[in-house]
Scaffold this motif. Sequence first.
Motif: not given
Lengths: 613, 613
Positions: B472, B475-479, B523
């Motif tokens: 975070w 500004g990244l994340d994973y679903r 990803y």
Amino acid sequence: MGALATQTVDTTKRLEALRSLMSSSEHNVTAMVIPSEDQHMSEYIAACDERRAYISGFNGSAGTVIVTLKDAFLFTDGRYFLQAEKQLDSNWTLMKSGLPDVPTWQEFLSKNLEKHSRIGIDPTLITAADAESLETSLKAKESHLVSLTDNLVDFIWEDRPPRPANKVFPLDVKYSGESHQDKLKRLREELNKKPYKAMVVNMLDEVAWLFNLRGSDIDFNPVFFAYAVVTHDNSLLFVNTSQVDDVVRTHLGDPVQIKPYDEFFPYLRGLGGEVDLSDELQVLVGDKCNLAIVEAIGRERITILRSPIADFKAIKNETEIEGFRQCHIRDGAALTRYFAWLEEQLNSGTQLNESQAADKLEEFRSELDLFRGLSFTTISSTGPNGAVIHYSPDPADCSIIQKEQIYLCDSGAQFLDGTTDVTRTWHFGNPTDEEKRAFTRVLQGHIAIDTAIFPNGTTGYIIDSWARRPLWEDGLDYRHGTGHGVGHFLNVHEGPQGIGVRIAYNSTALKSGMTVSNEPGYYADGRFGIRIENIVIVRDAQTPNNFGNKGYLKFEHVTLSPIHKKLIDASLLTAAERSWLDAYHAEVLDKVSPLLKNDTRALAWLERECSPL
Amino acid sequence: MGALATQTVDTTKRLEALRSLMSSSEHNVTAMVIPSEDQHMSEYIAACDERRAYISGFNGSAGTVIVTLKDAFLFTDGRYFLQAEKQLDSNWTLMKSGLPDVPTWQEFLSKNLEKHSRIGIDPTLITAADAESLETSLKAKESHLVSLTDNLVDFIWEDRPPRPANKVFPLDVKYSGESHQDKLKRLREELNKKPYKAMVVNMLDEVAWLFNLRGSDIDFNPVFFAYAVVTHDNSLLFVNTSQVDDVVRTHLGDPVQIKPYDEFFPYLRGLGGEVDLSDELQVLVGDKCNLAIVEAIGRERITILRSPIADFKAIKNETEIEGFRQCHIRDGAALTRYFAWLEEQLNSGTQLNESQAADKLEEFRSELDLFRGLSFTTISSTGPNGAVIHYSPDPADCSIIQKEQIYLCDSGAQFLDGTTDVTRTWHFGNPTDEEKRAFTRVLQGHIAIDTAIFPNGTTGYIIDSWARRPLWEDGLDYRHGTGHGVGHFLNVHEGPQGIGVRIAYNSTALKSGMTVSNEPGYYADGRFGIRIENIVIVRDAQTPNNFGNKGYLKFEHVTLSPIHKKLIDASLLTAAERSWLDAYHAEVLDKVSPLLKNDTRALAWLERECSPL
């Protein structure tokens, strides 16, 4: 907490009179309940307290009264066991809430009372939702809640002091940042979405926010007793007209009709005819609305939802945000002057009790621009008192501040441009390794929240564990939330957002413009308490990426007061945490020192406390 | 994912035959549904798939079929749009689940079908809970679910392959750590608490766990088709008797009665009379039970709760935990041999596709002691394929592994002493700064979970954000979730615990002995995928304090495979994170290298990869 009175009142005659009314054919109830105030239903803050105190003799700030035709019970929690034991006479049974095998007052009503009980309640003193769930649990014994048209305690209370009715005043748009006309327009747009015919506003802070008005009917909360109804064509403000002068009338302008407070419920009863309600076209009422409102309009004609005004109000506009920044600089100056003064007093051996110290802090604050009073009772606590989370010193009977004990001070003020709430923890002697380690863990949790970055949609429930992680590593924790919402020159505790383990905080995503406190702590029962609290504002974060196109958020702290380096075990800090602390202290010094030109003691103290670790 | 078949089946005659049965007086339904398999209802894994493939021609692993007297619909998700378009003939309408305006199959049944529809369903293929909520939503159109006594597809399917019926075998107590007699005793103590008269066990992994039996009826999951009923006096195992030999009979002993699989439902229908059920004395059934069980016993006679066996099974005993440790050392050796081999192949310019590489990994694993097959289809993915979270290479049509792309490999095996599931991400050429930064953020999230300490009572929902925080910040994340439960020589995905954003994970506190994966990722669609996955076991932590007397917990990792240093941007790591990595690598080298005496290439590779950062 009120003063620990030892004088008891003989309640025999008062109970006799109440029971006579209860069993009259007009009311015909076998029990009566005065529930403890719900802080969120600010419309009647103090109303429960007063009536409970009158009928029971117990004047603590929390407790529920149940009177049957034979018995009388007071339910209160551990903070008040001692006080209640002293104040209740033999007519009363004390129910110690929270102890094993002690039912809640709701359980008591549905399990311990006789079958077919008729339980009288003042419908303005219970939320419709609570009444509904209570009614359901009463079914097992075929008992019922009975809404009383008047509060029976008021009937027998001859010298009841009148409801406070202090002057209402407008809050200039230079502080509120948005005219009440624009706020009403936004609300009407919201009503149009569904569509609703009208909204009934029953929360005092929502009324104050909506009309850009403030008052002083309730200690610490700059609100006034009022209700409002907003339709597509009209705005009605129900308020004791003696509280409203021409300045207020001019501010509100013609489109807002001022109506006497007592005409609110009669108006609601006629509302159905007036605005042509139907199954499709309903009245919107906030989810904290009281039972009386629901009964007056008719349950089938209303939709109960989280109030859109609560959501509007939670997101501060840029003017309010700048006000928060500015009032916190001034507040930081008063805090600096106070802590510097306190250190000098203790170093010179002056005997100061907790309450005297709190008074000095209030004195410094009262000299500040735009000051309008404290935002809550100052928690000024030495040693073991700091471990009592909701402690406040009794002026007549509190502890002398000890130089060799941790001193915890949680305080705040109301300003025209914002509200402050700040906790700092000090040691004016030589802290132990245990105290330093615990303080450092709390600080690490505080920094973890302060530096948080998270995507839109994240709730305070999700990030709460960031504040606890450093404590958990040492097997430590704290039994309160990490942060509550904060009003803008309004209630210092404001929903719906917050950071904490209460699942309700998982229903509200943190959004840009929201204010929350950041206040992890640690409490060693009987020995000391630690808490470090700043107010932070949720802001958009500029992240290198924007995965999921959600937008990312961060916090901006506005509280400016040094964090006690003497209590820090620097070996536990990461390089990033050290940098954070030094940068924070440089910011505090930079922003607060210009206000300390006339207090060399405070300035010297601030320079020392803000030097790099 | 199955092979992407391009051959289509003409379903005209099959649909004609099915519709003729549907409209017969015996069945009299206007629509029929074959729901997509629910992974949690392992009793019928594959049963839905097969029937869906037969009637529709679509052989993907997920999809729901709805056949009416006129039309036929297949609902499937984005993974299968292309395959379904190729495989469905003109009798079928493809419903693209997840696209805007495409209803779920449940919404379709309750909104798009005609009023008064009678919707046939095989009651063994839907949970009672799902059936109940579906029935409720059907009320709007006065439609109804109709339980079919037999699956209509089976009637028209002439050459239907028989249900797998492979040999069942006992799992020695030296691997399971607890005899089935002791497990039955524990279960009966649980039944006594309420009290219940009996429990019906319908989850295949629960049956296998309870009786210390394993099978191979379902790919990757060492279970066998069976049901069980446990009363206070009897234990009945319903299983195809051809699968059970004397070794199993001797293992189970007399107190366990083996009954033919087909006698299960007739037995349930007589259960009420046999065990004297009443409103007070009920049959306990797990909350994943199918509708057929509920209908056979009678809804009023059963209590549906989370299965106590699921809770027992989730907490591994010391033997199982030691088995997890040991099989992960062996598994680490196979991974080492594979990654060293793969690097050499790519360096020498060999053209290898993803599937060929996965086969080599399986070959190395198959040489290991106690190996009993893979635990799921290996995800062997180069570049953009790594960003497809559930990718698996089609042997007939997959990509060549590119040296200059990130390679993501998620794989696992079944051993008599435990189950493995590990993801490593490599770059055999020169990674970009973006790839390194993202990999490092994922690693930091992985370390945050690995080093977590938290009080008893904490759920995986609460700590999930610890894994995301470093991402975070950028500004990244994973679903996907951060971790799932893992069975002991059982299903590699096992409930009820897990770490993730699904609110269901907030219902199960992490407890000492539970196994979960720790697998944050990132990803970049169309470019690359990153995931670092270890299995960790929840263990008691020794903290300096024990605030609240709750006891504190930590994780012990058992997966042993180096984490690719070339992909790390060391400037982002804290000192503690660097130390963690070096210590982890030292542990991997120490534990795995003794197994590599005969593979000098692998040993040299491991020594290099495990050297300090």
